[in-house]
Motif scaffolding. Structure first.
Motif: not given
Lengths: 258, 315
Positions: B225-228, B230-233, B308-311
């Motif tokens: 994953y690679d993003d802002r 705020a966007v991630m959240r 969730e990203i880790y999974e």
């Protein structure tokens, strides 16, 4: 060069800032040197006053100076450096624009200098009191730079040996073996002249005599300036060896990982 | 202007075991990203994801097995000495201060390592003392400083040579809440006032949330994953949390996409799947069915987002 001097100066300050540790080290040195020199004086008296060209007084000066040269250093330097390599502390030092081993040796040299100065003054006083005035004051004078060269040789050799931790991870056994080699082949406890012939011959071609025997023999009144030349030679060889060992170790660390 | 940090297909494999047990582990496997000058980036991932290996390659401690990277236009493992003059590194669990000395004395040592003259060191120490609010700490022995105070001095030590990029590995580990908060504020201030690029690894979500503008997530050696931040959240979890304060508990009608969470005599928590039902519908239903005295709508905690990203399966 400026970073080397700064490292030496600040490391010396660190030792001075811990007077209790300094006093404990001094007490340890004084007790050990007193006991060993007393034993050798008794042996000399039992042999008609001299052993292998050393009078009881000369043996006293020899042992106080030899002990000072070796015990002024952190005795577990190899183990500690090896731990720093194994735990990755050294890899962080790679992130500075300076030689890792150069700074480490300068730092340890600085740390041991206050101890060396204190041991030399107090040890000299005790040797004078127990063994009489030095036979040759010029020998004692030569022993001063010789003591410095002795600790440089010892530190460089310890770092060269500790670099083994880049490959074997655990340098503790190397520390134990190294210490015994300095005790025996460095002639810290027994002058080289008293070792069996083959062992004395071996000791004379190895660098360990530059770490204890050279300043001790000079202080005992044997004015042999070639000992200083030999020390300079070994200091150069051992510093190059330490630098080469660390350079190879660092390359390995970069390729294989910490 | 060149990027502060650039990695393309960067990989590192380690060989473990011997003989028949010998195997190759891909600690980092073809990661690629660019960090612009002045960015604040959190480089995060679970333990063993490849974060430290990546940082070691980017700072020149490790040679990669494959791929390319530059930091400030320099190849780290080939030009490490030059690079060390332009980057600062702070490892939360490794001190570069000498405990018997004062920070100011250690700075003198570091100044000579970075070939700064005495005046430069004095000027920088004065500036950093002010910036990090550490002026009164500089002449106390390091051993007498609290961990929070020491970390401010550690930060000053790694800023002494005015690095353009700062690599921080778990910088707030072990600090108490107040010290952590202060440390994060310092990092943001450093970035906004001096434009220092910040590349941070941390397991502390608040470090990511309060310091970083962008998050790069790595797992099993891959960037996943690679993003802002705020966007991630906002985008990653199509969920909102609705907290209801009420005076008399009632049974709400069953609503699809809504899960009832903690419930007490004075409050209720609802988790809304916004892909199934808009939050507005839920708020209307709550207001209609209850005597709600307060309603709060929040995003789920960032911790959940990251978990969730880790999974996620690997790309």
């Amino acid at each position: 060069m400026s970073q080397t001097w700064t490292a030496i100066r600040l490391a010396a300050l660190r030792t001075v800032r811990d007077p209790l540790a300094l006093l404990v080290a001094l007490a340890f040195y004084a007790v050990v040197a007193s006991v060993i020199s007393t034993l050798w004086r008794s042996a000399a008296h039992g042999h008609g006053g001299t052993i292998a060209g050393y009078s009881a007084g000369q043996l006293t000066w020899y042992l106080y100076v030899a002990e000072a040269a070796v015990t002024a250093l952190n005795p577990r330097q190899i183990e500690l450096t090896g731990e720093d390599i194994a735990t990755g502390a050294v890899s962080v030092e790679l992130l500075r624009p300076a030689s890792v081993v150069g700074l480490r040796i300068a730092t340890e040299l600085g740390r041991c200098l206050p101890r060396l100065a204190l041991f030399s003054v107090i040890g000299g006083g005790l040797a004078w009191w127990a063994g009489g005035a030095p036979v040759r004051p010029d020998g004692l004078l030569l022993a001063v730079p010789s003591l410095l060269l002795a600790v440089v040789c010892n530190l460089a050799a310890q770092h060269a040996v500790a670099a083994a931790a880049f490959w074997i991870r655990d340098a503790r056994s190397a520390w134990f073996l190294y210490q015994k080699l300095v005790f025996v082949l460095g002639a810290m406890l027994i002058p080289v002249e008293l070792l069996p012939g083959w062992l004395a011959a071996t000791a004379r071609v190895l660098p360990f005599t530059s770490m204890a025997y050279a300043p001790a023999r000079l202080a005992a009144g044997h004015v042999e300036p070639h000992l200083l030349v030999l020390q300079v030679f070994w200091a150069g060889v051992l510093l190059v060896a330490a630098a080469a060992a660390f350079a190879a170790g660092e390359r390995r660390l970069q390729v294989v990982g910490g | 202007m060149t990027a502060a940090i650039s990695a393309h297909g960067l990989s590192k494999s380690f060989t473990t075991g011997r003989g028949s047990r010998r195997r190759i582990v891909d600690a980092v496997d073809g990661i690629a990203f660019e960090v612009a000058r002045g960015e604040r980036v959190a480089y995060i991932g679970p333990n063993g994801a490849g974060k430290s290996t990546s940082i070691k390659m980017l700072t020149g401690i490790l040679h990669p097995t494959a791929g390319a990277a530059t930091v400030l236009g320099l190849v780290p493992w080939q030009q490490r000495r030059s690079l060390t003059r332009q980057i600062g590194t702070l490892f939360g669990q490794r001190s570069q201060l000498w405990f018997e000395l004062t920070p100011r004395e250690t700075f003198r040592m570091l100044g000579s390592i970075y070939r700064l003259d005495r005046d430069q060191v004095q000027r920088r120490v004065a500036e950093l003392g002010e910036l990090l609010e550490a002026g009164d700490l500089l002449d106390q022995p390091v051993r007498s400083l609290s961990l929070g105070q020491r970390m401010r001095c550690e930060l000053a030590a790694c800023l002494l040579h005015e690095p353009l990029v700062l690599f921080l590995d778990e910088p707030t580990i072990g600090l108490d809440l107040v010290a952590k908060q202060r440390f994060r504020e310092l990092l943001v201030r450093l970035n906004t006032e001096r434009g220092t690029t910040i590349f941070l690894t941390s397991h502390d979500v608040a470090d990511i949330e309060q310091v970083a503008e962008r998050a790069i997530v790595i797992n099993h050696g891959h960037v996943i994953y690679d993003d802002r931040v705020a966007v991630m959240r906002r985008e990653l979890l199509a969920r909102k949390i609705v907290d209801v304060a009420w005076t008399a508990p009632v049974e709400l009608p069953a609503l699809s996409g809504v899960t009832v969470g903690e419930r007490s005599a004075s409050s209720l928590r609802l988790v809304v799947d916004t892909s199934v039902r808009p939050v507005r519908d839920v708020l209307d239903a709550v207001l209609l069915a209850t005597d709600a005295t307060d309603l709060t709508v929040t995003d789920p905690p960032l911790e959940e987002v990251i978990a969730e990203i880790y999974e996620r399966p690997l790309p």
